[in-house]
Design a protein around this motif. Structure first.
Motif, PDB file in Angstrom:
ATOM      1  N   HIS A 103      48.521  25.939  50.206  1.00 30.42           N
ATOM      2  CA  HIS A 103      49.841  25.661  50.750  1.00 30.42           C
ATOM      3  C   HIS A 103      49.827  25.995  52.179  1.00 30.42           C
ATOM      4  CE1 HIS A 103      51.499  26.962  46.595  1.00 30.42           C
ATOM      5  NE2 HIS A 103      50.941  25.772  46.587  1.00 30.42           N
ATOM      6  N   GLU A 162      53.111  32.989  52.351  1.00 30.51           N
ATOM      7  CA  GLU A 162      52.593  32.093  51.759  1.00 30.51           C
ATOM      8  C   GLU A 162      52.999  30.457  52.172  1.00 30.51           C
ATOM      9  OE1 GLU A 162      53.335  32.145  47.385  1.00 30.51           O
ATOM     10  OE2 GLU A 162      52.017  30.169  46.934  1.00 30.51           O
ATOM     11  N   TYR A 163      54.194  30.489  52.004  1.00 29.30           N
ATOM     12  CA  TYR A 163      54.826  29.304  52.600  1.00 29.30           C
ATOM     13  C   TYR A 163      55.479  29.194  54.226  1.00 29.30           C
ATOM     14  CZ  TYR A 163      54.733  28.128  47.390  1.00 29.30           C
ATOM     15  OH  TYR A 163      54.419  27.945  46.186  1.00 29.30           O
ATOM     16  N   PHE A 179      61.017  34.669  37.478  1.00 23.14           N
ATOM     17  CA  PHE A 179      60.265  33.330  38.195  1.00 23.14           C
ATOM     18  C   PHE A 179      59.797  32.513  36.871  1.00 23.14           C
ATOM     19  CE2 PHE A 179      56.613  31.501  40.368  1.00 23.14           C
ATOM     20  CZ  PHE A 179      57.454  30.597  40.956  1.00 23.14           C
ATOM     21  N   GLU A 193      45.715  37.290  45.544  1.00 21.64           N
ATOM     22  CA  GLU A 193      46.504  36.107  45.467  1.00 21.64           C
ATOM     23  C   GLU A 193      47.486  35.801  46.679  1.00 21.64           C
ATOM     24  OE1 GLU A 193      47.240  34.760  41.485  1.00 21.64           O
ATOM     25  OE2 GLU A 193      48.765  33.315  42.134  1.00 21.64           O
ATOM     26  N   ARG A 194      46.947  34.860  47.217  1.00 15.73           N
ATOM     27  CA  ARG A 194      48.118  34.617  48.641  1.00 15.73           C
ATOM     28  C   ARG A 194      48.120  35.864  49.463  1.00 15.73           C
ATOM     29  NH1 ARG A 194      48.228  29.777  46.829  1.00 15.73           N
ATOM     30  NH2 ARG A 194      49.001  29.190  44.964  1.00 15.73           N
ATOM     31  N   GLU A 198      54.006  30.157  34.776  1.00 18.34           N
ATOM     32  CA  GLU A 198      52.904  29.618  35.118  1.00 18.34           C
ATOM     33  C   GLU A 198      51.601  29.858  34.473  1.00 18.34           C
ATOM     34  OE1 GLU A 198      52.912  30.992  39.252  1.00 18.34           O
ATOM     35  OE2 GLU A 198      54.124  29.066  40.002  1.00 18.34           O
ATOM     36  N   ASP A 200      60.909  28.957  45.496  1.00 19.60           N
ATOM     37  CA  ASP A 200      59.951  29.831  45.426  1.00 19.60           C
ATOM     38  C   ASP A 200      59.607  29.918  46.955  1.00 19.60           C
ATOM     39  OD1 ASP A 200      57.778  31.088  45.141  1.00 19.60           O
ATOM     40  OD2 ASP A 200      56.423  29.596  44.221  1.00 19.60           O
ATOM     41  N   ASN A 254      47.935  42.513  40.698  1.00 22.19           N
ATOM     42  CA  ASN A 254      48.627  41.116  40.502  1.00 22.19           C
ATOM     43  C   ASN A 254      49.488  40.954  39.433  1.00 22.19           C
ATOM     44  OD1 ASN A 254      49.335  38.479  40.684  1.00 22.19           O
ATOM     45  ND2 ASN A 254      47.126  37.630  40.993  1.00 22.19           N
ATOM     46  N   VAL A 255      50.760  40.208  39.438  1.00 18.83           N
ATOM     47  CA  VAL A 255      51.406  39.938  38.216  1.00 18.83           C
ATOM     48  C   VAL A 255      50.652  38.710  37.385  1.00 18.83           C
ATOM     49  CG1 VAL A 255      53.733  40.615  39.332  1.00 18.83           C
ATOM     50  CG2 VAL A 255      52.705  38.251  39.820  1.00 18.83           C
ATOM     51  N   ASN A 256      49.832  38.200  38.089  1.00 14.85           N
ATOM     52  CA  ASN A 256      48.796  37.310  37.097  1.00 14.85           C
ATOM     53  C   ASN A 256      47.749  38.113  36.858  1.00 14.85           C
ATOM     54  OD1 ASN A 256      50.351  35.049  37.331  1.00 14.85           O
ATOM     55  ND2 ASN A 256      49.289  34.384  39.313  1.00 14.85           N
ATOM     56  N   ARG A 277      60.164  40.069  35.653  1.00 15.07           N
ATOM     57  CA  ARG A 277      60.425  38.694  36.719  1.00 15.07           C
ATOM     58  C   ARG A 277      61.132  37.661  36.405  1.00 15.07           C
ATOM     59  NH1 ARG A 277      55.983  36.572  39.290  1.00 15.07           N
ATOM     60  NH2 ARG A 277      56.925  36.526  41.618  1.00 15.07           N
ATOM     61  N   TRP A 312      49.719  41.477  45.022  1.00 16.47           N
ATOM     62  CA  TRP A 312      49.031  40.596  44.141  1.00 16.47           C
ATOM     63  C   TRP A 312      47.490  40.684  44.043  1.00 16.47           C
ATOM     64  CZ3 TRP A 312      52.402  35.773  45.079  1.00 16.47           C
ATOM     65  CH2 TRP A 312      53.660  35.692  44.667  1.00 16.47           C
ATOM     66  N   LYS A 340      55.351  39.397  34.478  1.00 14.75           N
ATOM     67  CA  LYS A 340      55.621  38.122  34.714  1.00 14.75           C
ATOM     68  C   LYS A 340      55.241  37.413  33.488  1.00 14.75           C
ATOM     69  CE  LYS A 340      53.573  34.182  37.209  1.00 14.75           C
ATOM     70  NZ  LYS A 340      52.804  33.919  38.410  1.00 14.75           N
ATOM     71  N   LYS A 364      63.723  36.147  42.359  1.00 17.75           N
ATOM     72  CA  LYS A 364      63.198  35.614  43.773  1.00 17.75           C
ATOM     73  C   LYS A 364      64.493  35.212  44.515  1.00 17.75           C
ATOM     74  CE  LYS A 364      58.621  34.247  42.896  1.00 17.75           C
ATOM     75  NZ  LYS A 364      57.626  33.022  43.038  1.00 17.75           N
TER      76      LYS A 364
HETATM   77  O1  GCW Z   1      54.589  30.900  44.603  1.00 19.68           O
HETATM   78  C1  GCW Z   1      53.895  31.039  43.554  1.00 19.68           C
HETATM   79  C2  GCW Z   1      52.647  31.331  43.738  1.00 19.68           C
HETATM   80  C3  GCW Z   1      51.758  31.886  42.888  1.00 19.68           C
HETATM   81  C4  GCW Z   1      52.352  33.352  42.425  1.00 19.68           C
HETATM   82  C5  GCW Z   1      53.681  32.913  42.091  1.00 19.68           C
HETATM   83  C6  GCW Z   1      54.828  34.066  41.331  1.00 19.68           C
HETATM   84  C7  GCW Z   1      51.589  35.415  41.630  1.00 19.68           C
HETATM   85  O2  GCW Z   1      52.048  30.220  44.485  1.00 19.68           O
HETATM   86  O3  GCW Z   1      50.343  32.300  43.494  1.00 19.68           O
HETATM   87  O4  GCW Z   1      51.627  33.823  41.411  1.00 19.68           O
HETATM   88  O5  GCW Z   1      54.491  32.399  42.778  1.00 19.68           O
HETATM   89  O6  GCW Z   1      55.522  34.486  42.147  1.00 19.68           O
HETATM   90  O7  GCW Z   1      54.220  34.457  40.367  1.00 19.68           O
END
Ligand code: GCW
Length: 666
Positions: free
Chosen positions: A516, A382-383, A310, A149-150, A275, A354, A189-191, A308, A141, A271, A349
């Motif tokens: 997070h 991340e978590y 998600f 990211e993360r 989001e 998540d 990054n997927v974003n 994806r 990412w 993606k 996922k």
């Molecule tokens: O868990 C969330 C994250 C985002 C992430 C998203 C995803 C890339 O907080 O930062 O974005 O998942 O998987 O697309």
């Protein structure tokens, strides 16, 4: 920034007599290979030379087409019974023969043989291994500005100052991940931001081509994450409607251009409608319409389109108890089963929410029957402690892979779906990467076990978590039983420990909003993100059974009944699926509130135990790495205490139930 060699530092960990094998290296059959394969074979040769030099302190030469009675003999031939990437290693006395029928098999066989040599596992015998998952992928990412990211281990080594960046580390990265069998990598990054959007249409093409070439030398295919609205964002069209012919034509030309420069490109990762990212929903089109349009641009080049799943509403009203984010992935995709082209893979996922510390397996795996699937894990923690706290995730991934889907295909476990034992052979495993430009690649030194372990597991899911931990420790620190046992013990207790001191019984979240890390019990409680626990004076949890959101109905029988009944639902998931009162008695014999208190006190004790184990290894691990881990453990202890005291206090105040053992609650 400088870098270390992680588990590939051959100066660490050398079993007695290991160097003898590397004094003679002979390679046979390499000349029949194609040009691309020759590069992979060259990497394999280089690896043996490097091992010889670092272990023996002197150069070896590679003998061509010679039969030797000792040392390492690498043979590329039509070895029967091996899949692409498979290899055989035969050890007889002073001779090790590595055999494979394709170049990547030779490369993996070489890395494996070096591991066996370094860890002293060289008694006479034969190993034959073929990779289980066809696609073994890492998703980065990384953003063009160099942020990740993360990301919890520094900045990107793929991007700097809005440009792709290629240096020695690019090759070291490829080597590192290829050594555990990774064969696909998405670097951005997927974003996808505006700059990264340009990657499909020529931005930094020279560097992109170089990265693809370096990856190719290690049998890795490059993937690009793309912005679904690229033609619009780049000003070429006024729509991104997947059924608009101008849009499809734009993508076709973009793909043709990419493949002209990078014939080995793996494909795209997307993606969409997630989001805030653009997607086919804006045009009233389905995700199959969107994915297939892109897949058709890739098909003439044998490219894959990874899409994806998600997809959920992140603008939810917390007041509305009928909506359930946990349902979204299944609800959005189940109706599309069978509608995706052959070169589309859905990336799902592992859980329906998540990447939480504990979640059930996503019901979509058991629902789809006619669709290619990959499971998406997250080794970026991340978590799960953000690489400040230890959380060895391989035991979690193994539980996911062992989950029985009852989808009526193959032998029935999720692992079969992603390793091609079911009716669909285009499949695999992917993890969101935990790397960055920190010297040790993963921030926390022990987080390296997740990077190593994910690759090993995707290649061979039959390995146990302990085997992987032990091997990683021996290669990374030193080939010493006390260190390997201590590190393995710490790693094996780390996921249960993290779970104990964070959110209880599968309910998840309760983390600080935004970044997070650390506890904030109501941090997301009144937010639009759909991640609620709804704690009040009577109890906590979201009811997902028949009297609630009916999410449990998304599972096949007998899983559905197992989860529906509070009597049979496993304790560790019971608050994911059900709303319970504080005095509800769990299968463990404890009430919910007792479990909350006990597990949080235990979690902190466990961290203290890990600290004790690590400190006992002080004179066996080099000072730099010993100190780094030690510092992080101090931080983990503070974090565990913070979680314990906030959660216990919160639930004491809500329930009014005192701790039976009279421990300190604030
Ligand atoms: O868990 C969330 C994250 C985002 C992430 C998203 C995803 C890339 O907080 O930062 O974005 O998942 O998987 O697309």
């Amino acid at each position: 920034m400088s870098y270390e060699f992680a588990w590939l530092d051959y100066r660490n960990s050398v079993a007695a007599g290991a160097g003898d094998y590397l004094k003679k290296i002979a390679c046979t059959g390499f000349e029949i290979a194609s040009e691309a394969d020759k590069n992979i074979l060259f990497s394999a040769e280089q690896e043996l030379m490097r091992a010889a030099k670092e272990i023996n302190g002197q150069q070896s030469t590679v003998l061509k087409d010679e039969v030797t009675s000792e040392g390492i003999s690498v043979v590329l031939s039509d070895a029967p019974g091996l899949k692409t990437g498979g290899f055989k290693i035969m050890i007889t006395g002073p001779k090790i023969t590595i055999e494979a029928s394709d170049a990547s098999g030779i490369l993996y066989g070489v890395f494996r043989a070096i591991t066996l040599i370094r860890t002293g596992k060289t008694s006479d015998g034969q190993i034959a291994e073929s990779p289980a998952s066809p696609i073994r992928m890492l998703d980065h990412w990384d953003n063009p500005d160099g942020s990740i990211e993360r990301g919890y281990s520094g900045r990107s080594f793929f991007f700097k100052n809005d440009h792709l960046y290629v240096d020695d580390r690019t090759r070291e990265y490829a080597r590192l991940v290829a050594s555990v069998g990774i064969n696909a990598v998405a670097i951005n990054n997927v974003n996808v931001n505006d700059i990264a959007t340009g990657l499909v249409s020529g931005y930094d093409r020279k560097e992109l081509t170089e990265i693809a070439k370096i990856f190719g030398d290690y049998g890795i295919k490059l993937y690009i994450s793309l912005n679904f609205a690229s033609p619009m964002s780049l000003g070429a069209t006024d729509t991104a409607d997947p059924l608009d012919s101008k849009v499809a034509q734009w993508w076709k030309e973009a793909a043709d251009g990419l493949y002209r420069d990078i014939p080995e490109l793996g494909g795209f990762l997307v993606k969409a409608d997630s989001e805030g990212r653009p997607g086919p929903f804006s045009y009233d089109r389905t995700h199959a319409d969107g994915a297939n349009m892109l897949a058709r641009a890739l098909a003439p080049h044998n490219g894959l389109l990874i899409w994806r799943c998600f997809v959920y509403n992140c603008q939810q009203d917390w007041r509305d108890h009928t909506m359930d984010r946990a349902r979204a992935c299944y609800d959005n995709f189940i109706g599309l089963d069978g509608q995706f082209d052959d070169n589309v893979i859905l990336q799902i996922k592992n859980g329906p929410m998540d990447f939480q510390v504990r979640e059930p397996v996503s019901p979509l795996f058991g629902g789809l029957k006619k669709t290619n699937m990959m499971v998406e894990f997250q080794i970026a923690q991340e978590y799960t402690g953000q690489q400040r706290d230890i959380c060895y995730l391989i035991p979690m991934f193994k539980q996911v892979l062992d989950f029985k889907t009852y989808n009526g295909d193959g032998e029935g476990v999720l692992c079969d779906i992603v390793t091609g034992k079911g009716s669909k052979q285009t499949c695999g495993m992917v993890a969101v990467s935990n790397t960055g430009d920190d010297p040790n690649w993963t921030g926390h030194d022990l987080a390296g076990a997740n990077l190593y372990g994910f690759g090993r597991l995707a290649f061979n899911p039959a390995l146990t978590s302990e085997e992987i931990a032990d091997e990683w420790s021996r290669l990374t620190f030193c080939n010493d039983d006390t260190v390997a046992d201590g590190v393995t013990k710490m790693l094996m207790m780390s996921w249960p420990t993290y779970e104990k001191y964070t959110s209880p019984l599968g309910i998840g979240w309760m983390i600080s909003p935004g970044h997070h890390y650390g506890p904030d019990i109501e941090g997301y409680e009144f937010s639009p993100w759909g991640t609620y626990h709804r704690s009040d004076r009577n109890g906590l949890g979201v009811e997902r059974g028949k009297t609630g959101t009916k999410m449990i109905d998304q599972y096949n029988e007998p899983v559905r009944s197992l989860y529906e009944s509070i009597e049979t639902c496993p304790d560790e998931l019971v608050l994911f699926f059900h709303r319970l009162s504080y005095d509800h008695v769990l299968k463990s014999g404890k009430t919910v509130i007792e479990h909350i208190y006990d597990s949080h006190f235990e979690g902190v004790q466990d961290v203290n135990e890990m600290i004790g184990i690590w400190r006992s290894l002080a004179d066996k691990v080099d000072g730099v790495r010993f100190g780094r881990v030690n510092d992080r453990l101090d931080g983990q202890l503070m974090n565990a205490r913070e979680w314990r005291d906030r959660i216990n206090t919160y639930y004491y105040r809500h329930s009014g139930v005192p701790d039976k053992q009279g421990r300190k609650i604030y």
